[in-house]
Design an enzyme around this catalytic site. Structure first.
Site, PDB file in Angstrom:
ATOM      1  N   ARG A 123       6.522   3.401  -1.495  1.00  0.00           N
ATOM      2  CA  ARG A 123       6.441   4.129  -0.227  1.00  0.00           C
ATOM      3  C   ARG A 123       6.057   3.148   0.874  1.00  0.00           C
ATOM      4  O   ARG A 123       4.997   2.529   0.806  1.00  0.00           O
ATOM      5  CB  ARG A 123       5.407   5.256  -0.326  1.00  0.00           C
ATOM      6  N   HIS A 137       3.670   6.009  10.797  1.00  0.00           N
ATOM      7  CA  HIS A 137       2.346   5.677  10.280  1.00  0.00           C
ATOM      8  C   HIS A 137       1.580   5.003  11.430  1.00  0.00           C
ATOM      9  O   HIS A 137       1.144   3.872  11.327  1.00  0.00           O
ATOM     10  CB  HIS A 137       2.460   4.784   9.040  1.00  0.00           C
ATOM     11  N   GLU A 150      -0.724  11.372   7.910  1.00  0.00           N
ATOM     12  CA  GLU A 150      -2.097  11.713   8.307  1.00  0.00           C
ATOM     13  C   GLU A 150      -2.243  12.041   9.782  1.00  0.00           C
ATOM     14  O   GLU A 150      -2.707  11.226  10.576  1.00  0.00           O
ATOM     15  CB  GLU A 150      -3.063  10.579   7.937  1.00  0.00           C
ATOM     16  N   ASN A 192      -2.238  12.683   0.801  1.00  0.00           N
ATOM     17  CA  ASN A 192      -3.085  11.498   0.679  1.00  0.00           C
ATOM     18  C   ASN A 192      -4.465  11.991   0.272  1.00  0.00           C
ATOM     19  O   ASN A 192      -5.052  12.815   0.973  1.00  0.00           O
ATOM     20  CB  ASN A 192      -3.233  10.782   2.025  1.00  0.00           C
ATOM     21  N   TYR A 245      -8.282  10.763  -0.998  1.00  0.00           N
ATOM     22  CA  TYR A 245      -9.242   9.694  -1.283  1.00  0.00           C
ATOM     23  C   TYR A 245     -10.563  10.237  -1.807  1.00  0.00           C
ATOM     24  O   TYR A 245     -11.176   9.662  -2.690  1.00  0.00           O
ATOM     25  CB  TYR A 245      -9.486   8.869  -0.015  1.00  0.00           C
ATOM     26  N   GLU A 278      -0.933   8.868  -1.308  1.00  0.00           N
ATOM     27  CA  GLU A 278      -1.923   7.786  -1.258  1.00  0.00           C
ATOM     28  C   GLU A 278      -3.150   8.185  -2.065  1.00  0.00           C
ATOM     29  O   GLU A 278      -3.567   9.336  -2.041  1.00  0.00           O
ATOM     30  CB  GLU A 278      -2.403   7.485   0.177  1.00  0.00           C
TER      31      GLU A 278
END
Ligand code: GBH
Length: 458
Positions: free
Chosen positions: A83, A127, A173, A301, A303, A363
């Site tokens: 990606r 991005h 995001e 994404n 985290y 991500e």
């Protein structure tokens, strides 16, 4: 041997794809090559005091010139998918107008190289590196014109690449570039706008996503798939019982009201609008229909989880509880912490709340210092443990039937970590020496290669 787990119990489903992710400004360098125009990140990184170690993305990983070598790296890792993001000002140096063929050729060559190596290309269209000209002419995302410009750009890229690229992500995001760029001011364009204007920026970003979905569908080959790549604010039920799970779902819809809920429901939830009050964005008649257009997949994404949630009797039926203190923060980050179950709940919520039928984990990863030992090796055990624990949670989700199709580790290699610059923390499976551009796989790269080879957590 009698105590060994069943042969396939820990496997990921057949066809599940393993990848790694990067983004244009973070790795490419070459800010003026082949007719590229400046982006707001070129401007921001060159503003003194904005990047903690004083670095810029002028060279970064020099991927613009070293992409062949980087595809070789991916091959050595055994990656099945990659990606990357496309730099809008390489394609439209001023954001609108005539496309720049030479900029497009770079991505065209990259895609050909990936396919030749047997690696599926997944392209992100935005991005965060907005053409500076759009900032200057329309106030960037404050102007509705920018949303239309994004759709035109997205449609053009899809028209050129969709014979070889099947998956397109619109925007990466929303939260980060909207809030950090326009409210807190620590990302480009570095603004501290009052709430009403931030809310308008957010609405235009969502509109850009929706218009881009339409443009991509209108101009691409049949079979092209499109969706966002968004960082969910994941609510974890404090105890896994139906009442607390329902409370976590309700909290999930509210806290993600400005982004994910708007896209997946085609409306801003009432409690979200109530919170904004008089600062709510101006919304034209068709906007929410466009924003809520059905998606082919959702990219998440993930985290760390955001909150624990428990059920309570009083309105709104849930209460947010801070995460356990024993989920440690990563020492070089202000926001990253351990919390593997966040990955399980992120994808389970997408499927159970919004009935999402296809999910990509776009991500997941962690930032560390990665100092070489005496032998020059990077024994990045923090990354190894992080990946193992998160993947175990993801495996649980797939075993329960949550439709997750792929996992992309962030990141393939160390890169320009936005306001943290090149050296404050490193997210790569592969170490990059930014003086020599030498790439050295860390121990976590070996782990990830074995995950891919065995198709299970190792
Ligand atoms: C991703 O964001 C990015 O997509 C990627 O480019 C980046 O390199 C990578 O992760 C590592 O940072 O400042 O307290 O408001 C990560 C997820 C979530 C991080 C929102 C910043 C804001 C925290 N982002 N978060 S705060």
């Amino acid at each position: 041997a009698g105590a060994m787990p069943a042969e396939n119990a820990a496997d990921f489903p057949p066809g599940f794809l393993w990848g790694a992710a990067t983004s244009a400004y973070q790795i490419e360098g070459a800010p003026e090559a082949d007719g590229k125009g400046p982006s707001i990140w070129d401007t921001f990184a060159h503003t003194p005091g904005k990047i903690s170690d004083g670095s810029t993305g002028d060279v970064a990983c020099d991927h613009y010139h070293r992409w062949r070598e980087d595809i070789d790296l991916m091959k050595r890792l055994g990656l099945q998918a990659y990606r990357f993001s496309i730099s809008w000002p390489r394609i439209f140096p001023e954001g609108t107008g005539r496309p720049n063929r030479r900029g497009m050729d770079f991505y065209s060559r990259l895609v050909d190289g990936l396919l030749e190596a047997g690696i599926q290309p997944y392209a992100t269209l935005f991005h965060w590196d907005l053409p500076q000209s759009l900032q200057d002419r329309f106030g960037g995302w404050e102007g509705r014109e920018t949303a239309q410009a994004f759709a035109d750009y997205a449609g053009h890229v899809a028209a050129v690449l969709s014979d070889r690229v099947k998956h397109f992500f619109t925007i990466n995001e929303f939260f980060t570039f909207v809030e950090l760029g326009h409210q807190i001011g620590i990302h480009a364009p570095g603004l501290k706008l009052p709430p009403a204007r931030v809310n308008q920026v957010r609405h235009h970003a969502l509109l850009a996503h929706g218009l881009a979905v339409q443009a991509i569908r209108a101009r691409s080959r049949r079979g092209t798939l499109v969706g966002p790549a968004e960082n969910l604010m994941t609510c974890v039920p404090v105890i896994e019982t139906p009442a607390h799970v329902a409370a976590a779902q309700a909290a999930m819809r509210d806290v993600n009201g400005g982004y994910t809920t708007a896209m997946l429901e085609g409306r801003y939830p009432p409690r979200w609008l109530e919170k904004l009050g008089a600062d709510a964005p101006r919304v034209a008649a068709d906007d929410l229909g466009i924003i809520g257009a059905p998606l082919d997949f959702f990219g998440a994404n993930v985290y760390a989880p955001f909150f624990y949630v428990r059920a309570i009797d009083a309105e709104p039926g849930y209460e947010v509880i801070p995460l356990p203190e024993t989920y440690p923060k990563f020492p070089h980050s202000t926001w990253l912490r351990m919390g593997p179950e966040g990955l399980y709940w992120a994808v389970r919520h997408l499927a159970s709340i919004w009935n999402v039928k296809s999910i990509h984990v776009t991500e997941n990863g962690c930032g560390t210092k990665d100092t070489p030992n005496a032998a020059g090796e990077m024994l990045d055990v923090d990354r190894i443990a992080y990946t193992r624990h998160y993947l175990m949670q993801l495996q649980r989700a797939t075993a329960e039937g949550v439709p997750v199709r792929s996992y992309f580790h962030w990141s393939l290699m160390d890169n320009f970590e936005w306001a943290d610059g090149l050296t404050t923390q490193r997210f790569g499976l592969v170490h990059v020496d930014f003086d020599t551009q030498r790439r050295t796989p860390k121990l976590s790269a070996e782990q990830y290669r074995e995950v891919i080879r065995h198709h299970r957590v190792v």
